[in-house]
Design an enzyme around this catalytic site. Structure first.
Site, mmCIF file in Angstrom:
data_model
loop_
_atom_site.group_PDB
_atom_site.id
_atom_site.type_symbol
_atom_site.label_atom_id
_atom_site.label_comp_id
_atom_site.label_asym_id
_atom_site.label_seq_id
_atom_site.Cartn_x
_atom_site.Cartn_y
_atom_site.Cartn_z
ATOM 1 N N LYS A 238 0.855 -1.188 0.000
ATOM 2 C CA LYS A 238 0.000 0.000 0.000
ATOM 3 C C LYS A 238 0.890 1.236 0.000
ATOM 4 O O LYS A 238 1.953 1.232 0.617
ATOM 5 C CB LYS A 238 -0.902 0.022 1.242
ATOM 6 C CG LYS A 238 -1.888 -1.123 1.332
ATOM 7 C CD LYS A 238 -2.688 -1.021 2.626
ATOM 8 C CE LYS A 238 -3.621 -2.202 2.805
ATOM 9 N NZ LYS A 238 -4.338 -2.154 4.108
ATOM 10 N N HIS B 158 -9.315 0.272 18.752
ATOM 11 C CA HIS B 158 -9.010 0.123 17.320
ATOM 12 C C HIS B 158 -9.663 -1.177 16.875
ATOM 13 O O HIS B 158 -9.124 -2.263 17.073
ATOM 14 C CB HIS B 158 -7.492 0.085 17.120
ATOM 15 C CG HIS B 158 -7.071 -0.110 15.688
ATOM 16 N ND1 HIS B 158 -6.512 0.902 14.931
ATOM 17 C CD2 HIS B 158 -7.117 -1.199 14.871
ATOM 18 C CE1 HIS B 158 -6.233 0.438 13.721
ATOM 19 N NE2 HIS B 158 -6.593 -0.836 13.664
ATOM 20 N N LEU B 159 -10.851 -1.059 16.273
ATOM 21 C CA LEU B 159 -11.645 -2.237 15.946
ATOM 22 C C LEU B 159 -11.758 -2.407 14.440
ATOM 23 O O LEU B 159 -12.477 -1.672 13.763
ATOM 24 C CB LEU B 159 -13.050 -2.118 16.568
ATOM 25 C CG LEU B 159 -13.106 -1.806 18.071
ATOM 26 C CD1 LEU B 159 -14.551 -1.727 18.540
ATOM 27 C CD2 LEU B 159 -12.324 -2.838 18.876
ATOM 28 N N GLY B 160 -11.017 -3.368 13.926
ATOM 29 C CA GLY B 160 -11.089 -3.742 12.524
ATOM 30 C C GLY B 160 -11.044 -5.252 12.461
ATOM 31 O O GLY B 160 -11.384 -5.931 13.433
ATOM 32 N N ASN C 209 -17.413 2.745 11.658
ATOM 33 C CA ASN C 209 -18.587 2.603 10.797
ATOM 34 C C ASN C 209 -19.741 1.778 11.346
ATOM 35 O O ASN C 209 -20.833 1.822 10.779
ATOM 36 C CB ASN C 209 -18.155 1.989 9.455
ATOM 37 C CG ASN C 209 -17.220 2.894 8.681
ATOM 38 O OD1 ASN C 209 -17.599 3.979 8.265
ATOM 39 N ND2 ASN C 209 -15.976 2.459 8.508
ATOM 40 N N PHE D 106 -18.006 -8.348 9.737
ATOM 41 C CA PHE D 106 -19.092 -8.082 10.678
ATOM 42 C C PHE D 106 -20.398 -7.732 9.975
ATOM 43 O O PHE D 106 -21.474 -7.961 10.516
ATOM 44 C CB PHE D 106 -18.684 -6.968 11.648
ATOM 45 C CG PHE D 106 -17.815 -7.442 12.773
ATOM 46 C CD1 PHE D 106 -18.349 -7.664 14.034
ATOM 47 C CD2 PHE D 106 -16.462 -7.681 12.585
ATOM 48 C CE1 PHE D 106 -17.556 -8.107 15.082
ATOM 49 C CE2 PHE D 106 -15.655 -8.129 13.614
ATOM 50 C CZ PHE D 106 -16.202 -8.346 14.875
ATOM 51 N N ARG D 107 -20.329 -7.183 8.779
ATOM 52 C CA ARG D 107 -21.560 -6.880 8.041
ATOM 53 C C ARG D 107 -22.317 -8.162 7.717
ATOM 54 O O ARG D 107 -23.545 -8.217 7.850
ATOM 55 C CB ARG D 107 -21.236 -6.101 6.771
ATOM 56 C CG ARG D 107 -20.715 -4.694 7.034
ATOM 57 C CD ARG D 107 -20.111 -4.062 5.798
ATOM 58 N NE ARG D 107 -18.894 -4.769 5.370
ATOM 59 C CZ ARG D 107 -18.080 -4.342 4.417
ATOM 60 N NH1 ARG D 107 -18.348 -3.216 3.782
ATOM 61 N NH2 ARG D 107 -16.996 -5.030 4.092
ATOM 62 N N ASP E 79 5.076 -0.234 14.546
ATOM 63 C CA ASP E 79 3.780 -0.470 15.188
ATOM 64 C C ASP E 79 3.915 -0.620 16.696
ATOM 65 O O ASP E 79 2.995 -0.298 17.450
ATOM 66 C CB ASP E 79 3.156 -1.760 14.643
ATOM 67 C CG ASP E 79 2.295 -1.526 13.420
ATOM 68 O OD1 ASP E 79 2.421 -0.451 12.806
ATOM 69 O OD2 ASP E 79 1.494 -2.421 13.075
ATOM 70 N N GLU F 259 -3.200 6.334 9.733
ATOM 71 C CA GLU F 259 -1.840 5.877 10.014
ATOM 72 C C GLU F 259 -0.827 6.449 9.028
ATOM 73 O O GLU F 259 0.316 6.740 9.391
ATOM 74 C CB GLU F 259 -1.802 4.349 10.003
ATOM 75 C CG GLU F 259 -2.565 3.738 11.172
ATOM 76 C CD GLU F 259 -2.721 2.239 11.066
ATOM 77 O OE1 GLU F 259 -1.916 1.529 11.696
ATOM 78 O OE2 GLU F 259 -3.636 1.774 10.374
#
Length: 395
Positions: free
Chosen positions: A14, A207-209, A334, A283-284, A147, A383
């Site tokens: 990225k 930090h929720l992903g 979100n 999660f969706r 990190d 980040e």
């Protein structure tokens, strides 16, 4: 100053080119399937997304293609390689060697390599990206942003494990924590948004992903965090188990006739809400299944929210209080249902959520009511910008 920010994975890369004065991303992109067939997706700030299907046999070729995209006369944003003033590299694990970002030299490269055992999936890829950039841009200063660095302020009672001390002495087995760049950026932003003095503040960042972690940030410093020696510890995540009884590993291995590596693969890639729900790591999808009556999906969501809230409670103890709880990353920014579920466990603290504000997605705002005794906030993480700022400070 124009800063190229690189986040290099084993088969992906990225990137963002950021103007450090305006702090705006001039271009963003992603190289995928490096070593296979290759795909580069590139988008300038005011242009259309461009997808280039081209062979990317290694990371050096990927970097060259990124540079070519940035300089392309149709969709590029620079005319010369000389316009890139510095490069910032995300490095996952700095061990105890790095408590801050550093300008990369041979000594730093060797020290990063020495941490490979602590992050065998990530650090080697990070090093490949650094070396590829150095070969293409040998005179451009490069900075490593770790990190783990933000969490190096944790006290011993937070990072030592209840195992023989010789393993810490010999192998540095301890809690390190991850997502530090995100936790640092978001906690600082939270003090500004909440009108707090950073030197007299107690902030909990969630930090929720797909990967998820929580940190306790007191007076601007991390004093505890949920991930440990590796990113497997802590919260239940998309595919990772998070905290569990270590004896489960031996128990399952014997019952299922599995090797240690096979069990660890299950805990890392087949557990979490994916394993609990049997539906997905997204999660969706799990919420959709729960709405259709899937009991396992409902349980996965409930256990996830409970675990987050339990960590929040423990970090209130760690800091002897809390001023703000902040949600960030893909899920935290979100998913109104997860935020509401976690916050409902905190009502005993005097937490009161504004349902209308909580329904908004991806916006920086305070979502608690004015009379809430603890501020509940949403702050989108950035980040890449945080890495850019670190680079500017050092070069």
């Amino acid at each position: 100053m124009k800063v190229l920010v690189i986040n290099c994975g084993s088969s992906s890369l990225k990137y963002q080119l950021i103007d450090s004065v305006t702090e705006q991303a001039l271009a963003v992109g992603l190289c995928e399937r490096i070593g296979i067939d290759g795909r580069l997706t590139h988008k300038s700030a005011d242009g259309e997304k461009v997808v280039l299907e081209d062979a990317l046999p290694n990371h050096e070729v990927a970097i060259k293609n990124v540079i070519a995209a940035l300089m392309n006369e149709n969709y590029g944003v620079i005319k010369s390689l000389d316009e890139i003033n510095a490069v910032g590299h995300r490095v996952v694990h700095g061990g105890e060697k790095f408590a801050h970002s550093v300008v990369i030299n041979d000594e730093v490269l060797n020290a990063i390599e020495e941490c490979n055992d602590l992050a065998p999936l990530h650090n080697p890829a990070n090093l490949i990206g650094i070396n590829a950039c150095k070969s293409i841009m040998p005179n451009v200063p490069m900075v490593a942003v770790f990190d783990t660095a933000f969490h190096q302020t944790m006290p011993k009672e937070a990072y030592l494990y209840g195992i023989p001390f010789e393993y810490y002495d010999k192998y540095k087995v301890r809690r390190y924590g991850f997502h530090g760049t995100s936790h640092s950026y978001v906690s600082k932003r939270a003090t500004t948004l909440a009108g707090l003095d950073v030197n007299n503040s107690k902030v909990i960042v969630c930090h929720l992903g797909n990967g998820a972690s929580i940190s306790a940030v007191k007076n601007g410093e991390s004093v505890d965090t949920s991930m440990g020696l590796t990113p497997l510890e802590g919260l239940i995540m998309g595919t990772r188990s998070g905290d569990l009884d270590p004896a489960i590993i031996d128990f399952v291995a014997k019952k299922e006739n599995l090797s240690l590596d096979e069990v660890m693969n299950i805990l890392n890639k087949k557990s979490g809400v994916l394993g609990m729900s049997g539906v997905s790591s997204d999660f969706r999808d799990i919420e959709a299944a729960a709405n259709e009556g899937n009991e396992h999906a409902k349980e996965a969501l409930a256990v996830f929210a409970y675990r987050v809230a339990k960590y929040v409670g423990s970090y209130i103890v760690a800091m002897n209080g809390v001023d703000a709880v902040v949600f960030t990353a893909g899920l935290g920014e979100n998913d109104k249902n997860i935020r509401a579920a976690v916050s409902s466990h905190l009502e005993f603290l005097g937490v009161s959520l504004d349902a209308e504000k909580n329904s908004q997605r991806g916006k920086e705002l305070i979502i608690s009511n004015p009379d809430s005794k603890v501020k509940i906030m949403v702050i989108p993480t950035n980040e890449e910008l945080a890495i850019c700022r670190e680079v500017v400070e050092l070069v």
